[in-house]
Motif scaffolding. Sequence first.
Motif, PDB file in Angstrom:
ATOM      1  N   LEU A 120       0.832  -1.209   0.000  1.00 15.57           N
ATOM      2  CA  LEU A 120       0.000   0.000   0.000  1.00 15.57           C
ATOM      3  C   LEU A 120       0.865   1.256   0.000  1.00 15.57           C
ATOM      4  O   LEU A 120       0.640   2.176  -0.803  1.00 15.57           O
ATOM      5  N   LEU A 121       1.860   1.302   0.886  1.00 12.84           N
ATOM      6  CA  LEU A 121       2.707   2.493   0.984  1.00 12.84           C
ATOM      7  C   LEU A 121       3.500   2.717  -0.298  1.00 12.84           C
ATOM      8  O   LEU A 121       3.601   3.848  -0.788  1.00 12.84           O
ATOM      9  N   PHE A 122       4.056   1.637  -0.844  1.00 13.62           N
ATOM     10  CA  PHE A 122       4.792   1.810  -2.093  1.00 13.62           C
ATOM     11  C   PHE A 122       3.847   2.195  -3.227  1.00 13.62           C
ATOM     12  O   PHE A 122       4.197   3.006  -4.091  1.00 13.62           O
ATOM     13  N   GLY A 123       2.654   1.605  -3.227  1.00  6.77           N
ATOM     14  CA  GLY A 123       1.680   1.953  -4.258  1.00  6.77           C
ATOM     15  C   GLY A 123       1.319   3.425  -4.220  1.00  6.77           C
ATOM     16  O   GLY A 123       1.188   4.076  -5.263  1.00  6.77           O
ATOM     17  N   ILE A 124       1.163   3.963  -3.013  1.00 16.26           N
ATOM     18  CA  ILE A 124       0.873   5.392  -2.867  1.00 16.26           C
ATOM     19  C   ILE A 124       2.006   6.223  -3.470  1.00 16.26           C
ATOM     20  O   ILE A 124       1.773   7.172  -4.232  1.00 16.26           O
ATOM     21  N   TYR A 125       3.245   5.855  -3.133  1.00 14.77           N
ATOM     22  CA  TYR A 125       4.389   6.605  -3.658  1.00 14.77           C
ATOM     23  C   TYR A 125       4.488   6.478  -5.173  1.00 14.77           C
ATOM     24  O   TYR A 125       4.730   7.462  -5.884  1.00 14.77           O
ATOM     25  N   ASN A 126       4.281   5.274  -5.683  1.00 11.69           N
ATOM     26  CA  ASN A 126       4.435   5.050  -7.121  1.00 11.69           C
ATOM     27  C   ASN A 126       3.358   5.770  -7.929  1.00 11.69           C
ATOM     28  O   ASN A 126       3.612   6.206  -9.055  1.00 11.69           O
ATOM     29  N   VAL A 127       2.160   5.901  -7.361  1.00  7.24           N
ATOM     30  CA  VAL A 127       1.112   6.676  -8.041  1.00  7.24           C
ATOM     31  C   VAL A 127       1.590   8.111  -8.257  1.00  7.24           C
ATOM     32  O   VAL A 127       1.451   8.681  -9.346  1.00  7.24           O
ATOM     33  N   GLY A 128       2.176   8.696  -7.211  1.00 10.65           N
ATOM     34  CA  GLY A 128       2.716  10.044  -7.348  1.00 10.65           C
ATOM     35  C   GLY A 128       3.899  10.099  -8.292  1.00 10.65           C
ATOM     36  O   GLY A 128       4.032  11.037  -9.092  1.00 10.65           O
ATOM     37  N   HIS A 129       4.756   9.090  -8.216  1.00  7.38           N
ATOM     38  CA  HIS A 129       5.936   9.060  -9.084  1.00  7.38           C
ATOM     39  C   HIS A 129       5.532   8.985 -10.555  1.00  7.38           C
ATOM     40  O   HIS A 129       6.075   9.717 -11.397  1.00  7.38           O
ATOM     41  N   GLN A 130       4.582   8.124 -10.866  1.00  4.94           N
ATOM     42  CA  GLN A 130       4.136   7.988 -12.256  1.00  4.94           C
ATOM     43  C   GLN A 130       3.462   9.273 -12.744  1.00  4.94           C
ATOM     44  O   GLN A 130       3.593   9.646 -13.919  1.00  4.94           O
ATOM     45  N   HIS A 131       2.756   9.958 -11.840  1.00  5.64           N
ATOM     46  CA  HIS A 131       2.122  11.226 -12.213  1.00  5.64           C
ATOM     47  C   HIS A 131       3.173  12.268 -12.585  1.00  5.64           C
ATOM     48  O   HIS A 131       3.080  12.914 -13.642  1.00  5.64           O
TER      49      HIS A 131
ATOM     50  N   ASP B 155      14.850   9.063 -11.988  1.00  6.64           N
ATOM     51  CA  ASP B 155      14.850   9.840 -10.747  1.00  6.64           C
ATOM     52  C   ASP B 155      13.726   9.300  -9.864  1.00  6.64           C
ATOM     53  O   ASP B 155      12.598   9.775  -9.910  1.00  6.64           O
ATOM     54  N   HIS B 156      14.045   8.293  -9.047  1.00 10.98           N
ATOM     55  CA  HIS B 156      13.007   7.561  -8.344  1.00 10.98           C
ATOM     56  C   HIS B 156      12.679   8.121  -6.969  1.00 10.98           C
ATOM     57  O   HIS B 156      11.534   8.138  -6.553  1.00 10.98           O
ATOM     58  N   VAL B 157      13.665   8.550  -6.223  1.00 10.97           N
ATOM     59  CA  VAL B 157      13.442   8.821  -4.810  1.00 10.97           C
ATOM     60  C   VAL B 157      13.669  10.277  -4.434  1.00 10.97           C
ATOM     61  O   VAL B 157      12.825  10.919  -3.822  1.00 10.97           O
ATOM     62  N   CYS B 158      14.812  10.811  -4.810  1.00 10.80           N
ATOM     63  CA  CYS B 158      15.254  12.080  -4.231  1.00 10.80           C
ATOM     64  C   CYS B 158      14.338  13.252  -4.561  1.00 10.80           C
ATOM     65  O   CYS B 158      13.957  14.027  -3.685  1.00 10.80           O
ATOM     66  N   ASN B 159      13.984  13.402  -5.812  1.00 20.45           N
ATOM     67  CA  ASN B 159      13.277  14.598  -6.253  1.00 20.45           C
ATOM     68  C   ASN B 159      11.776  14.497  -5.966  1.00 20.45           C
ATOM     69  O   ASN B 159      11.122  13.534  -6.347  1.00 20.45           O
ATOM     70  N   LEU B 160      11.237  15.492  -5.268  1.00 25.40           N
ATOM     71  CA  LEU B 160       9.800  15.589  -5.000  1.00 25.40           C
ATOM     72  C   LEU B 160       9.257  14.382  -4.231  1.00 25.40           C
ATOM     73  O   LEU B 160       8.142  13.918  -4.482  1.00 25.40           O
ATOM     74  N   PHE B 161      10.028  13.868  -3.275  1.00 26.14           N
ATOM     75  CA  PHE B 161       9.607  12.667  -2.543  1.00 26.14           C
ATOM     76  C   PHE B 161       8.253  12.880  -1.877  1.00 26.14           C
ATOM     77  O   PHE B 161       7.311  12.102  -2.074  1.00 26.14           O
ATOM     78  N   TRP B 162       8.135  13.934  -1.072  1.00 28.09           N
ATOM     79  CA  TRP B 162       6.888  14.150  -0.340  1.00 28.09           C
ATOM     80  C   TRP B 162       5.770  14.581  -1.268  1.00 28.09           C
ATOM     81  O   TRP B 162       4.593  14.271  -1.030  1.00 28.09           O
ATOM     82  N   GLY B 163       6.109  15.286  -2.327  1.00 31.10           N
ATOM     83  CA  GLY B 163       5.087  15.652  -3.300  1.00 31.10           C
ATOM     84  C   GLY B 163       4.470  14.424  -3.948  1.00 31.10           C
ATOM     85  O   GLY B 163       3.250  14.345  -4.139  1.00 31.10           O
ATOM     86  N   LYS B 164       5.318  13.454  -4.275  1.00 32.78           N
ATOM     87  CA  LYS B 164       4.824  12.207  -4.857  1.00 32.78           C
ATOM     88  C   LYS B 164       3.941  11.459  -3.863  1.00 32.78           C
ATOM     89  O   LYS B 164       2.869  10.951  -4.216  1.00 32.78           O
ATOM     90  N   PHE B 165       4.398  11.393  -2.625  1.00 31.74           N
ATOM     91  CA  PHE B 165       3.657  10.622  -1.618  1.00 31.74           C
ATOM     92  C   PHE B 165       2.309  11.277  -1.317  1.00 31.74           C
ATOM     93  O   PHE B 165       1.289  10.590  -1.188  1.00 31.74           O
ATOM     94  N   ILE B 166       2.297  12.595  -1.204  1.00 26.49           N
ATOM     95  CA  ILE B 166       1.044  13.294  -0.909  1.00 26.49           C
ATOM     96  C   ILE B 166       0.059  13.148  -2.065  1.00 26.49           C
ATOM     97  O   ILE B 166      -1.134  12.896  -1.861  1.00 26.49           O
ATOM     98  N   PHE B 167       0.548  13.303  -3.298  1.00 29.89           N
ATOM     99  CA  PHE B 167      -0.337  13.134  -4.457  1.00 29.89           C
ATOM    100  C   PHE B 167      -0.912  11.720  -4.477  1.00 29.89           C
ATOM    101  O   PHE B 167      -2.115  11.524  -4.698  1.00 29.89           O
ATOM    102  N   GLY B 168      -0.056  10.730  -4.246  1.00 30.06           N
ATOM    103  CA  GLY B 168      -0.521   9.345  -4.240  1.00 30.06           C
ATOM    104  C   GLY B 168      -1.530   9.079  -3.139  1.00 30.06           C
ATOM    105  O   GLY B 168      -2.532   8.384  -3.348  1.00 30.06           O
ATOM    106  N   ALA B 169      -1.282   9.646  -1.958  1.00 29.22           N
ATOM    107  CA  ALA B 169      -2.208   9.444  -0.842  1.00 29.22           C
ATOM    108  C   ALA B 169      -3.579  10.035  -1.147  1.00 29.22           C
ATOM    109  O   ALA B 169      -4.618   9.450  -0.804  1.00 29.22           O
ATOM    110  N   MET B 170      -3.598  11.184  -1.802  1.00 26.42           N
ATOM    111  CA  MET B 170      -4.871  11.820  -2.148  1.00 26.42           C
ATOM    112  C   MET B 170      -5.661  10.988  -3.155  1.00 26.42           C
ATOM    113  O   MET B 170      -6.889  11.081  -3.223  1.00 26.42           O
ATOM    114  N   LYS B 171      -4.975  10.175  -3.932  1.00 25.82           N
ATOM    115  CA  LYS B 171      -5.642   9.325  -4.911  1.00 25.82           C
ATOM    116  C   LYS B 171      -6.031   7.961  -4.331  1.00 25.82           C
ATOM    117  O   LYS B 171      -7.096   7.420  -4.643  1.00 25.82           O
ATOM    118  N   VAL B 172      -5.171   7.402  -3.499  1.00 22.06           N
ATOM    119  CA  VAL B 172      -5.355   6.017  -3.050  1.00 22.06           C
ATOM    120  C   VAL B 172      -6.237   5.917  -1.809  1.00 22.06           C
ATOM    121  O   VAL B 172      -7.113   5.040  -1.729  1.00 22.06           O
TER     122      VAL B 172
END
Length: 279
Positions: free
Chosen positions: A67-78, A89-106
Amino acid sequence: MEALEKFMQKIKPKADGKFPLAHAVWDGTYTFLFVPGHTTHNGTHIKDGIDLKRTMIMVVLALVPALLFGIYNVGHQHFLATGQVVLGDHVCNLFWGKFIFGAMKVLPLVIVSYAVGLGVEFVFAAINKHAIQEGFLVSGMLIPLIMPVDVPLWMVAVATIFAVVIGKEVFGGTGMNVLNVALVTRAFLFFAYPTKMSGDQVWVSLGGEKAIDGFSGATPLGNAVQGGVDAIPSLMDSIIGFIPGSIGETSVIAIGLGALLLVITGIGSLRIMLSMFAG
């Protein structure tokens, strides 16, 4: 916890009262928070230190890495689709932005799945005058994990109702159903709303933004069909999970961590897991 238990006992409604649904809700909440104090004294029953709810909760915990990785990957793919990060660029750039976007979707998918599914369980428990069954604790988490990220919430609600009623309750409930509730949910959506469950456009959420030129959003198999073997993502990306797909299916590592937890705690059988690959 003792004060909470006393409070729960104080507000306990009567099982044969005017509001059977209230007792069903109370019983489900109480047995979720506390291990029941009664045990089996006769008959051919296997006795253990934990009950079925505790077993199901352990399975839910095993799904948390996916679930947690899925949330992050949703943001990463966006962010990858909209050109805000570059491939690799998987982790460093926009880490929290990716996670927050994914959480809002998942997270809305998770909330709808549990709210609707448990609501159906409560109604059937009240009608049949039996305790809340534990099986949906796991199904409620599996349903969003096997969905495309942008599937409409109302579709998830309708499919969940169908799956719980037709896939489980008509057979008698947890332990007597011959169909997997989560897979019935996905099958219902696949055949009822195929455009929302398949194709190259459903696996990445653009969030109203425009994708950059050349981004397809296809799964690795879809990329292979379109561009041959060279279009398939790297083996490392495929193992870690930085690829388009259903929310919880992409990361071998996250799923493996969940499987390891089940094996260590004795909830899952390594022999059964390995037999899937051998078969």
